[in-house]
Design an enzyme around this catalytic site. Structure first.
Site, PDB file in Angstrom:
ATOM      1  N   TRP A   1      -8.517 115.281  -8.413  1.00  0.00           N
ATOM      2  CA  TRP A   1      -8.893 116.322  -8.930  1.00  0.00           C
ATOM      3  C   TRP A   1     -10.260 116.321  -9.484  1.00  0.00           C
ATOM      4  O   TRP A   1     -11.128 117.360  -9.645  1.00  0.00           O
ATOM      5  CB  TRP A   1      -7.790 116.790 -10.201  1.00  0.00           C
ATOM      6  CG  TRP A   1      -6.447 116.983  -9.352  1.00  0.00           C
ATOM      7  CD1 TRP A   1      -5.474 116.383  -9.309  1.00  0.00           C
ATOM      8  CD2 TRP A   1      -6.135 118.349  -8.449  1.00  0.00           C
ATOM      9  NE1 TRP A   1      -4.521 116.935  -8.590  1.00  0.00           N
ATOM     10  CE2 TRP A   1      -5.069 117.956  -7.797  1.00  0.00           C
ATOM     11  CE3 TRP A   1      -7.048 119.210  -7.822  1.00  0.00           C
ATOM     12  CZ2 TRP A   1      -4.409 118.819  -6.869  1.00  0.00           C
ATOM     13  CZ3 TRP A   1      -6.443 120.124  -7.145  1.00  0.00           C
ATOM     14  CH2 TRP A   1      -5.149 119.918  -6.499  1.00  0.00           C
TER      15      TRP A   1
ATOM     16  N   ASP B   1      -9.695 118.490 -18.015  1.00  0.00           N
ATOM     17  CA  ASP B   1      -8.516 119.264 -17.127  1.00  0.00           C
ATOM     18  C   ASP B   1      -7.109 118.302 -17.587  1.00  0.00           C
ATOM     19  O   ASP B   1      -7.145 117.204 -17.293  1.00  0.00           O
ATOM     20  CB  ASP B   1      -9.018 118.987 -15.803  1.00  0.00           C
ATOM     21  CG  ASP B   1      -7.909 119.422 -14.582  1.00  0.00           C
ATOM     22  OD1 ASP B   1      -6.626 119.710 -15.200  1.00  0.00           O
ATOM     23  OD2 ASP B   1      -7.943 119.249 -13.659  1.00  0.00           O
TER      24      ASP B   1
ATOM     25  N   LYS C   1       2.854 122.255 -14.170  1.00  0.00           N
ATOM     26  CA  LYS C   1       3.667 121.114 -14.502  1.00  0.00           C
ATOM     27  C   LYS C   1       4.391 120.767 -15.615  1.00  0.00           C
ATOM     28  O   LYS C   1       5.747 120.764 -15.647  1.00  0.00           O
ATOM     29  CB  LYS C   1       2.595 120.042 -14.229  1.00  0.00           C
ATOM     30  CG  LYS C   1       1.954 119.927 -12.856  1.00  0.00           C
ATOM     31  CD  LYS C   1       0.471 119.846 -13.286  1.00  0.00           C
ATOM     32  CE  LYS C   1      -0.208 120.195 -12.078  1.00  0.00           C
ATOM     33  NZ  LYS C   1       0.282 119.755 -10.590  1.00  0.00           N
TER      34      LYS C   1
HETATM   35  N1  PMP Z   1      -5.892 119.630 -11.879  1.00  0.00           N
HETATM   36  C1  PMP Z   1      -5.088 118.742 -11.869  1.00  0.00           C
HETATM   37  C2  PMP Z   1      -5.036 117.615 -12.722  1.00  0.00           C
HETATM   38  C3  PMP Z   1      -4.113 119.256 -10.837  1.00  0.00           C
HETATM   39  O1  PMP Z   1      -2.735 118.317 -10.832  1.00  0.00           O
HETATM   40  C4  PMP Z   1      -3.962 120.434 -10.277  1.00  0.00           C
HETATM   41  C5  PMP Z   1      -2.779 120.624  -9.210  1.00  0.00           C
HETATM   42  N2  PMP Z   1      -1.969 119.925  -8.850  1.00  0.00           N
HETATM   43  C6  PMP Z   1      -5.064 121.155 -10.224  1.00  0.00           C
HETATM   44  C7  PMP Z   1      -6.039 120.861 -11.133  1.00  0.00           C
HETATM   45  C8  PMP Z   1      -5.228 122.303  -9.385  1.00  0.00           C
HETATM   46  O2  PMP Z   1      -4.252 123.630  -9.782  1.00  0.00           O
HETATM   47  P1  PMP Z   1      -4.087 124.676  -8.963  1.00  0.00           P
HETATM   48  O3  PMP Z   1      -3.605 124.254  -7.769  1.00  0.00           O
HETATM   49  O4  PMP Z   1      -3.500 125.739  -9.890  1.00  0.00           O
HETATM   50  O5  PMP Z   1      -5.445 125.363  -8.726  1.00  0.00           O
END
Ligand code: PMP
Length: 361
Positions: free
Chosen positions: A103, A172, A196
């Site tokens: 991420w 994040d 989550k």
């Molecule tokens: N950051 C983290 C740490 C994630 O786990 C995720 C999604 N699993 C995201 C960002 C991206 O999220 P989204 O699919 O809502 O764009």
């Protein structure tokens, strides 16, 4: 299948049962309102109350004072990869990025489109099995911010403490939001997508330190301007009203039956230890992905000695009511996501299955 099973999905993830039950009870008619939360104006006094209590609960849980603003926005976690640099990274400036997994690796190139994203550390060589120590980070004291991902959902590595930096932190926290108490005074931006630990997909919660917010660029498109969202009380346009309502129910559950974030942290640590103890007891059979001192309390990642055993494990787990344990394709193996809503019984059932599977293999 009508009975609920234990769901280890990384996201959208299992929600607390009492929250789902309450949402189900009130789905057709909110008590005192007579209409579904999905059918009322986002500018009605009823929704004012929902939004107001959701923000107040969040502030109470995290101990936020007036120096922080809160915005409820759409666009998911990845929208924040762009909104952060769009607001806070000028074309002639740079920001430091710590790349600890999939991420943060995805976030850095978005910042490069606005200014310069300086990758100050990457765990790529070791397939992202740990987070850096402070001594490994050579940070730029002039950076617009230091960006990191507190918990990498795919690799299962987590910061115990945020990196030491003189500049504002941008975090994040999508996969460990509200899983432990936190002092947000050093954070310029702290954000999480909801799916989550905080509700269904479609909502992201963004916490902004007001003095940092003042540093944002001018002339931004309204929908991409954090300041506009804050000024409009998260109603610059129609917000994801149902997701905000579920977020409210989750904050009530965290404050009430769960006993607040200190208790939630203890609960999560104990759950994670149940699984890591089995991994540590059989390191030749359960090959943990993350190094010991960086292991996540939210996403437990490991492989078995062969792909064939991984497949058998997953198939038999389902026969035992343990679902969505497949690791992300970039890491493989098994990933058990055990967010706040995962009951201890679910983790015990997985632990017992792991021990039994090992002994039979
Ligand atoms: N950051 C983290 C740490 C994630 O786990 C995720 C999604 N699993 C995201 C960002 C991206 O999220 P989204 O699919 O809502 O764009």
């Amino acid at each position: 299948m009508s009975e609920r099973v234990f769901n280890f999905c990384a996201g959208p993830a299992a929600l607390p049962l009492p929250v789902l039950e309450e949402a189900q009870r009130d789905l057709l008619a909110l008590p005192g309102v007579g209409m579904s939360v999905m059918e009322i104006s986002h500018r009605s006094k009823w929704f004012d109350e929902i939004l107001g209590e959701a923000e107040a609960n969040l502030r109470e849980l995290l101990g936020l004072g007036d120096d922080h603003a809160v915005a409820f926005v759409q666009g998911g976690g990845q929208m924040q990869f762009s909104m952060v640099p769009i607001n806070f990274l000028a074309a002639d400036a740079s920001a430091d990025y710590v790349v600890t997994g999939s991420w943060s690796r995805k976030a850095a190139p978005e910042a490069d489109k606005e200014g310069a994203a300086r990758v100050v550390w990457t765990g790529e060589e070791h397939n992202y099995d740990r987070v850096p120590t402070d001594a490994e980070l050579e940070l730029d004291p002039e950076a617009s911010y230091l960006y990191f991902t507190s918990n990498e959902t795919i690799q299962g590595v987590q910061f115990e403490e945020p990196p030491a930096a003189d500049v504002a932190l941008v975090c994040d926290a999508s996969s460990d939001f509200l899983s432990r108490p936190l002092d947000l005074s050093r954070y310029g931006v702290y954000y999480a997508c909801a799916q989550k630990n905080a509700g269904p997909a479609g909502l992201s919660v963004v916490i902004l330190r007001r003095d940092f917010l003042e540093r944002r660029k001018t002339g931004l498109h309204s929908m991409l301007d954090y300041g506009k969202h804050v000024e409009a009380g998260s109603r610059l346009n129609t917000p994801p009203t149902f997701a905000i309502y579920l977020f409210l129910l989750i904050t009530r559950w965290l404050k009430g039956p769960m006993g607040g974030l200190a208790a939630v942290e203890e609960f999560n640590r104990e759950k994670a230890a149940l699984l890591y103890d089995v991994i540590d007891a059989s390191p030749d059979f359960f090959l943990g992905h993350a190094l010991r001192d960086c292991r996540s309390t939210m996403n437990v990642t490991f492989r078995l000695p062969s792909d064939e055993l991984d497949q058998r494990f997953l198939a038999e787990a389902e026969q035992n009511g343990l679902f969505q344990l497949k690791g992300h394709r970039s890491v493989g193996g098994i990933r058990a996501s055990i967010y706040n809503a995962m009951p201890r019984d679910g983790v015990v059932a997985l632990r017992d299955f792991m021990v039994d599977f090992r002994d039979r293999s």
